[in-house]
Design an enzyme around this catalytic site. Sequence first.
Site, short mmCIF file in Angstrom:
data_model
loop_
_atom_site.label_atom_id
_atom_site.label_comp_id
_atom_site.label_asym_id
_atom_site.label_seq_id
_atom_site.Cartn_x
_atom_site.Cartn_y
_atom_site.Cartn_z
N SER A 141 0.88 -1.17 0.00
CA SER A 141 0.00 0.00 0.00
C SER A 141 0.91 1.21 0.00
O SER A 141 2.04 1.16 0.51
CB SER A 141 -0.90 0.07 1.23
N TYR A 154 -3.28 1.01 10.45
CA TYR A 154 -3.14 0.45 9.10
C TYR A 154 -1.72 0.68 8.59
O TYR A 154 -1.09 -0.24 8.04
CB TYR A 154 -4.16 1.11 8.18
#
Length: 277
Positions: A141, A154
Site C-alpha cells: 500500500s 493500518y
Amino acid sequence: MRELSDKIAVVTGAGSGIGRALALGLAAEGMALMLADVDPGPLAETASLVEGVKVLTEITDVSDPAAVQHLADRTFGELGAVHVLCNNAGVFQGGQMWTREPEDFAWLLGVNLWGVLHGIRAFVPRMIAQDTEGHILNTVSVSGLFAAPFSGAYSVSKYAAFAASQSLAQDLAMAGSKLRVTALCPGGVRTGINRSERVRPENLTVAGPTEDEVASAEIIDGLVERGIDPEQVALAAVAAIRQERFLVFTHSGYAAGLREQTEALLAGALPPFPVYE
C-alpha cells in the site's frame, strides 16, 4: 520472469478488488490459478469469471498459519509447483493512534503483516527448491511508505509488510535465488477495502465506531470512490513481474512524494501530509 504462460500462480484475497483483478490478469497470461479468500461467495464468483486455465479455490484466513500451510500443501500437491505468489489479502481500520484498541492492531497485523509472513514461510522454501524463475508479489500500500493521520494502525501493518518485502528480496538476492520480489504500493483503488469490517473476526470485534473512526471512514470512502480501476493495478503488477521491478506505484505523484518525504526526514522534520491520489 518473462514467460508466464503454463505456469502456476497463487492469489490471496482473490474474492474482490485487486485480488480478483490479479487473478483475471494472470489467467489472461495463461497461468493456472490457486485462489484463496476468507469469504466463500466472492471467491466462487472470481473463479467463475476465469476462462481458459485451470483454477482451484481454497477458503483461507491468511492470519492463521495452519490455514496458509494447508493452502501451500494443497497447491503444490495438486498443481505441482508455484511460480508466482501474490500475498494480496488486506483489511483497513481507521482512527487515531490513541483510540485504537489492541484488537484493532491484532486484526490489521494479522491479515496485512502476518498474512505476508505466513505466505513467505509456507511457499518460498519450496519455490526456492524448484530452482526455477519465480516471483513473490506483496500488495503493500502507499500507506506502507507514507504514514498519515486517521490510519496509523493500518500504516503500522503496511510499513511492516514493506519491510518484510524488502528483507525477503535482499535475502533471496544474497542466497543467489532465481526468485524476485515486488512490493506493490497502490493508492486509491475502487475496491471493497472500505468495507473490511464485513470479514472482521468476532473475537477481535470492539465497541464503536468512535468519532475519529467515522471521520476516517468518510475519507477512505472518498478515496475509493475516486480511485483507479483494480485492472490498472493488475496490469502494473504483471509488468513488474516481467521487469523484475521491486517497487511499484499506481499513481505518478508518489515518486515525487517519496523524495519530499526523504528530504524532510533528512532535515529532521515531520514529512508533509501525503497525497494519496
